[in-house]
Motif scaffolding. Structure first.
Motif, PDB file in Angstrom:
ATOM      1  N   GLY A 210      58.283 -27.899  55.084  1.00 11.75           N
ATOM      2  CA  GLY A 210      58.343 -26.891  56.132  1.00 11.75           C
ATOM      3  C   GLY A 210      58.966 -25.602  55.636  1.00 11.75           C
ATOM      4  N   MET A 211      60.021 -25.710  54.841  1.00  7.82           N
ATOM      5  CA  MET A 211      60.650 -24.507  54.286  1.00  7.82           C
ATOM      6  C   MET A 211      59.709 -23.758  53.359  1.00  7.82           C
ATOM      7  SD  MET A 211      64.582 -25.294  53.392  1.00  7.82           S
ATOM      8  CE  MET A 211      65.795 -25.530  54.685  1.00  7.82           C
ATOM      9  N   GLN A 212      58.994 -24.517  52.513  1.00  4.52           N
ATOM     10  CA  GLN A 212      58.064 -23.862  51.601  1.00  4.52           C
ATOM     11  C   GLN A 212      56.928 -23.208  52.378  1.00  4.52           C
ATOM     12  OE1 GLN A 212      58.660 -23.823  48.073  1.00  4.52           O
ATOM     13  NE2 GLN A 212      57.289 -22.078  48.440  1.00  4.52           N
ATOM     14  N   THR A 213      56.496 -23.877  53.453  1.00  2.64           N
ATOM     15  CA  THR A 213      55.462 -23.306  54.312  1.00  2.64           C
ATOM     16  C   THR A 213      55.933 -21.982  54.907  1.00  2.64           C
ATOM     17  OG1 THR A 213      54.559 -25.490  54.861  1.00  2.64           O
ATOM     18  CG2 THR A 213      54.087 -23.693  56.397  1.00  2.64           C
ATOM     19  N   LEU A 214      57.161 -21.983  55.420  1.00  3.07           N
ATOM     20  CA  LEU A 214      57.718 -20.750  55.980  1.00  3.07           C
ATOM     21  C   LEU A 214      57.750 -19.636  54.943  1.00  3.07           C
ATOM     22  CD1 LEU A 214      60.787 -21.992  58.078  1.00  3.07           C
ATOM     23  CD2 LEU A 214      58.656 -21.054  58.968  1.00  3.07           C
ATOM     24  N   ALA A 215      58.269 -19.954  53.763  1.00  2.00           N
ATOM     25  CA  ALA A 215      58.400 -18.935  52.720  1.00  2.00           C
ATOM     26  C   ALA A 215      57.038 -18.383  52.313  1.00  2.00           C
ATOM     27  CB  ALA A 215      59.122 -19.522  51.506  1.00  2.00           C
ATOM     28  N   ALA A 217      54.407 -18.293  54.072  1.00  2.00           N
ATOM     29  CA  ALA A 217      53.811 -17.551  55.187  1.00  2.00           C
ATOM     30  C   ALA A 217      54.556 -16.258  55.487  1.00  2.00           C
ATOM     31  CB  ALA A 217      53.779 -18.429  56.438  1.00  2.00           C
ATOM     32  N   GLY A 218      55.648 -15.995  54.761  1.00  2.00           N
ATOM     33  CA  GLY A 218      56.363 -14.742  54.926  1.00  2.00           C
ATOM     34  C   GLY A 218      57.611 -14.806  55.770  1.00  2.00           C
ATOM     35  N   TYR A 219      58.086 -16.003  56.098  1.00  2.00           N
ATOM     36  CA  TYR A 219      59.307 -16.155  56.895  1.00  2.00           C
ATOM     37  C   TYR A 219      60.449 -16.646  56.015  1.00  2.00           C
ATOM     38  CZ  TYR A 219      56.062 -16.086  60.848  1.00  2.00           C
ATOM     39  OH  TYR A 219      55.084 -15.739  61.747  1.00  2.00           O
ATOM     40  N   PRO A 220      61.657 -16.170  56.251  1.00  2.00           N
ATOM     41  CA  PRO A 220      62.794 -16.678  55.481  1.00  2.00           C
ATOM     42  C   PRO A 220      62.986 -18.176  55.728  1.00  2.00           C
ATOM     43  CG  PRO A 220      63.386 -14.667  56.660  1.00  2.00           C
ATOM     44  CD  PRO A 220      62.053 -15.100  57.195  1.00  2.00           C
ATOM     45  N   PRO A 221      63.037 -19.003  54.685  1.00  2.00           N
ATOM     46  CA  PRO A 221      63.260 -20.437  54.894  1.00  2.00           C
ATOM     47  C   PRO A 221      64.590 -20.720  55.565  1.00  2.00           C
ATOM     48  CG  PRO A 221      63.403 -19.864  52.569  1.00  2.00           C
ATOM     49  CD  PRO A 221      62.862 -18.674  53.265  1.00  2.00           C
ATOM     50  N   ALA A 264      68.274 -21.205  49.661  1.00  2.81           N
ATOM     51  CA  ALA A 264      68.801 -20.159  48.792  1.00  2.81           C
ATOM     52  C   ALA A 264      67.969 -19.981  47.527  1.00  2.81           C
ATOM     53  CB  ALA A 264      70.241 -20.475  48.418  1.00  2.81           C
ATOM     54  N   GLN A 265      67.219 -21.031  47.134  1.00  5.70           N
ATOM     55  CA  GLN A 265      66.444 -20.972  45.896  1.00  5.70           C
ATOM     56  C   GLN A 265      65.023 -20.474  46.103  1.00  5.70           C
ATOM     57  OE1 GLN A 265      66.623 -24.841  43.981  1.00  5.70           O
ATOM     58  NE2 GLN A 265      68.750 -25.117  44.607  1.00  5.70           N
ATOM     59  N   MET A 266      64.591 -20.337  47.353  1.00  2.44           N
ATOM     60  CA  MET A 266      63.195 -20.004  47.626  1.00  2.44           C
ATOM     61  C   MET A 266      62.981 -18.497  47.744  1.00  2.44           C
ATOM     62  SD  MET A 266      61.969 -22.926  50.338  1.00  2.44           S
ATOM     63  CE  MET A 266      61.879 -24.655  49.846  1.00  2.44           C
ATOM     64  N   GLN A 267      61.808 -18.079  47.313  1.00  4.61           N
ATOM     65  CA  GLN A 267      61.405 -16.690  47.425  1.00  4.61           C
ATOM     66  C   GLN A 267      60.389 -16.561  48.557  1.00  4.61           C
ATOM     67  OE1 GLN A 267      62.696 -14.160  45.562  1.00  4.61           O
ATOM     68  NE2 GLN A 267      64.072 -15.706  44.705  1.00  4.61           N
ATOM     69  N   VAL A 268      60.514 -15.495  49.335  1.00  3.61           N
ATOM     70  CA  VAL A 268      59.597 -15.270  50.453  1.00  3.61           C
ATOM     71  C   VAL A 268      58.417 -14.431  49.971  1.00  3.61           C
ATOM     72  CG1 VAL A 268      59.334 -14.276  52.759  1.00  3.61           C
ATOM     73  CG2 VAL A 268      61.482 -15.399  52.109  1.00  3.61           C
ATOM     74  N   SER A 269      57.209 -14.894  50.303  1.00  2.00           N
ATOM     75  CA  SER A 269      55.995 -14.152  49.949  1.00  2.00           C
ATOM     76  C   SER A 269      55.627 -13.194  51.072  1.00  2.00           C
ATOM     77  CB  SER A 269      54.835 -15.130  49.710  1.00  2.00           C
ATOM     78  OG  SER A 269      55.171 -16.062  48.694  1.00  2.00           O
ATOM     79  N   ASP A 271      56.916 -10.587  52.898  1.00  2.00           N
ATOM     80  CA  ASP A 271      57.880 -10.663  54.001  1.00  2.00           C
ATOM     81  C   ASP A 271      57.274 -10.208  55.331  1.00  2.00           C
ATOM     82  OD1 ASP A 271      60.271 -11.078  55.242  1.00  2.00           O
ATOM     83  OD2 ASP A 271      61.150  -9.164  54.652  1.00  2.00           O
ATOM     84  N   TYR A 272      57.454 -11.041  56.347  1.00  2.00           N
ATOM     85  CA  TYR A 272      56.897 -10.785  57.683  1.00  2.00           C
ATOM     86  C   TYR A 272      58.046 -10.781  58.674  1.00  2.00           C
ATOM     87  CZ  TYR A 272      54.017 -11.422  61.869  1.00  2.00           C
ATOM     88  OH  TYR A 272      53.423 -11.277  63.086  1.00  2.00           O
TER      89      TYR A 272
END
Length: 487
Positions: A210-215, A217-221, A264-269, A271-272
């Motif tokens: 779910g966190m990776q999906t958020l990131a 999709a442009g949402y902060p995990p 903290a380790q994930m990057q957002v694609s 940003d939305y």
């Protein structure tokens, strides 16, 4: 700040009951870095069976549980699921969604691609990221095929478990609260005992996916972390009597710590970060839930720092509800000029005009919007309903397109049945009524409507329609067989 209240939740049921769905491809390198499994695709036969079960479950649920009928909010929900789904690992058709008319926080996913939320989820999630985190978590359960991975030992209990979930969800949706979840879980006790030792791992996997999906999709995990913290605060406030969903879906310190670390380790694609539309949809939910006390709805929006445009929008909705239609329309027109990309604003104005019997205004507003956004479902429904009294033939033609595009949407068939009857398409009207009945779980009545439709088609000497009705009758009988599994 996210504020949560005592409410039943079906997340744990979703964990246990999520049957295998096809996965589009092995998980990304980012997900492998988080030690997630790489899973293969389900067989086509299994996927078809799962879809049948899920659709049967949904039809029974619609027949028994109160739904929140708001095309604008529902359209928003479907678009958000569509935004998240390509990043979730799921392939195939978009899940069919249902909105429950209940003010408690809840969301659920059912085998075969069904997702549901309570109206209360809009009320409790203060921004789109928090709302999306719940949907992403549910999609994570589906993409990781949590039920399928324990299916060898649970195969014989799948239908009883789904039937128990149906019973519990209907009770909970109808206001039975904890009693509903007790009914859902009590009937599954043996299976749950066998599955409990897997649940913590499944929750962690759903969190990670779910966190990776958020990131992606442009949402902060971190939006999911905020949701967890809110749940923890509620657990502390409830003391020795926490809500059922926290008992079955606990947020432990280790789970929260794991979520914070991964976030903290994930990057957002890409940003939305625009919450204006979400805040307006949330305003609709709050107005619905606080219909008799609209000031409470305004207070909730203000306390959560909603966009000022959304607060103005809510005031316009309240004005319309109080009979101050012209004031509401003036406000919405001004907001639409300021936010020309938000189709919700002119669509809301058209709906308000129609509710005040300003039919020509509703038609003009809807047609103007549809020239800019062809296929925008909320405007199509308003236009068709407005045309029922002035040009039922036009409404019939429009609604045929709507129901072809949205075959799982009962409201479209309700309106199509009326438009067909008013425009002299008697057989088609009975057919549309039959479709509406089967979508809402009243399959025997739907079959009787098909028989009436067939007689009318034969009287009209319309062999093509006769063949279509006969084909649908065979399909309806298959639906009935599937529905009987939950009796």
């Amino acid at each position: 700040m996210l504020r949560l209240r005592h409410a039943p939740c079906a997340w744990f049921c979703a964990i246990v009951l999520t049957v295998s769905l096809p996965v589009s491809a092995p998980l990304s390198a980012d997900n492998r870095d988080h030690h997630l499994p790489t899973l293969g695709s389900a067989s086509p036969a299994a996927s078809h069976q799962e879809q049948q079960l899920g659709r049967a479950w949904l039809r029974q649920f619609r027949a028994q549980a109160p739904q929140w009928q708001d095309p604008l909010a529902h359209y928003y929900l479907d678009r958000l699921i569509a935004r998240l789904m390509p990043h979730s690992g799921l392939s195939g058709a978009l899940p069919v969604s249902v909105m429950v008319d209940n003010g408690s926080l809840n969301a659920f996913a059912v085998p075969g691609g069904v997702m549901g939320i309570n109206a209360g989820l809009y009320a409790f999630a203060p921004d789109e990221g928090a709302f999306a985190s719940v949907l992403a978590h549910e999609l994570g359960h589906l993409s990781q095929r949590h039920f399928a991975r324990g299916r060898e030992r649970a195969e014989q209990t799948r239908l009883p478990a789904m039937a128990a979930m149906l019973t519990g969800m209907v009770l909970a949706a109808s206001g039975a609260g904890s009693a509903g979840m007790a009914a859902a879980m009590g009937s599954q006790a043996a299976m749950l005992q066998d599955q409990l030792r897997y649940s913590r791992r499944f929750e962690e996997e759903a969190d990670r996916v779910g966190m990776q999906t958020l990131a992606d999709a442009g949402y902060p995990p971190g939006d999911m972390v905020r949701m967890f913290k809110g749940m923890q605060r509620m657990a502390r406030l409830q003391g020795d009597t926490p809500p059922e969903f926290l008992l079955s879906h606990p947020v432990s310190e280790s789970r929260l710590s794991d979520a914070q670390s991964r976030s903290a380790q994930m990057q957002v694609s890409d940003d939305y970060q625009d919450d204006t539309l979400y805040d307006m949809v949330r305003a609709r939910a709050l107005q619905h839930l606080h219909h008799n006390t609209p000031k409470e709805a305004l207070t909730r929006l203000r306390e959560d720092d909603a966009e000022s445009a959304a607060i103005t929008y809510l005031q316009a909705l309240i004005d319309a509800d109080k009979g101050r239609t012209q004031s509401a329309l003036t406000t919405l027109d001004r907001l639409a000029e300021q936010h020309p990309d938000l189709a919700l604003l002119p669509a809301s104005a058209a709906r308000i005009a129609l509710d005040d019997r300003r039919v020509d205004d509703a038609i003009n507003r809807s047609q103007r919007l549809l020239r800019l956004m062809p296929g925008y479902l909320p405007a199509q429904l308003t236009l068709a309903q407005a045309q029922l009294g002035t040009d039922p033939g036009a409404a019939y033609r429009l609604l045929r397109d709507v129901t072809d595009e949205h075959p799982e949407y009962p409201l479209g068939f309700t309106l199509l049945s009326e438009a067909a009857g008013r425009s002299g398409h008697t057989a088609e009207g009975h057919l549309a009524r039959a479709e509406q009945l089967q979508l809402t779980g009243r399959i025997d009545k739907g079959i009787r409507q098909l028989d009436i439709a067939l007689d009318a088609a034969q009287s009209d000497n319309n062999p093509a329609l006769e063949a279509r009705i006969k084909s649908r009758r065979e399909t309806f009988i298959d639906y009935r067989d599937a529905l009987e599994e939950f009796s």
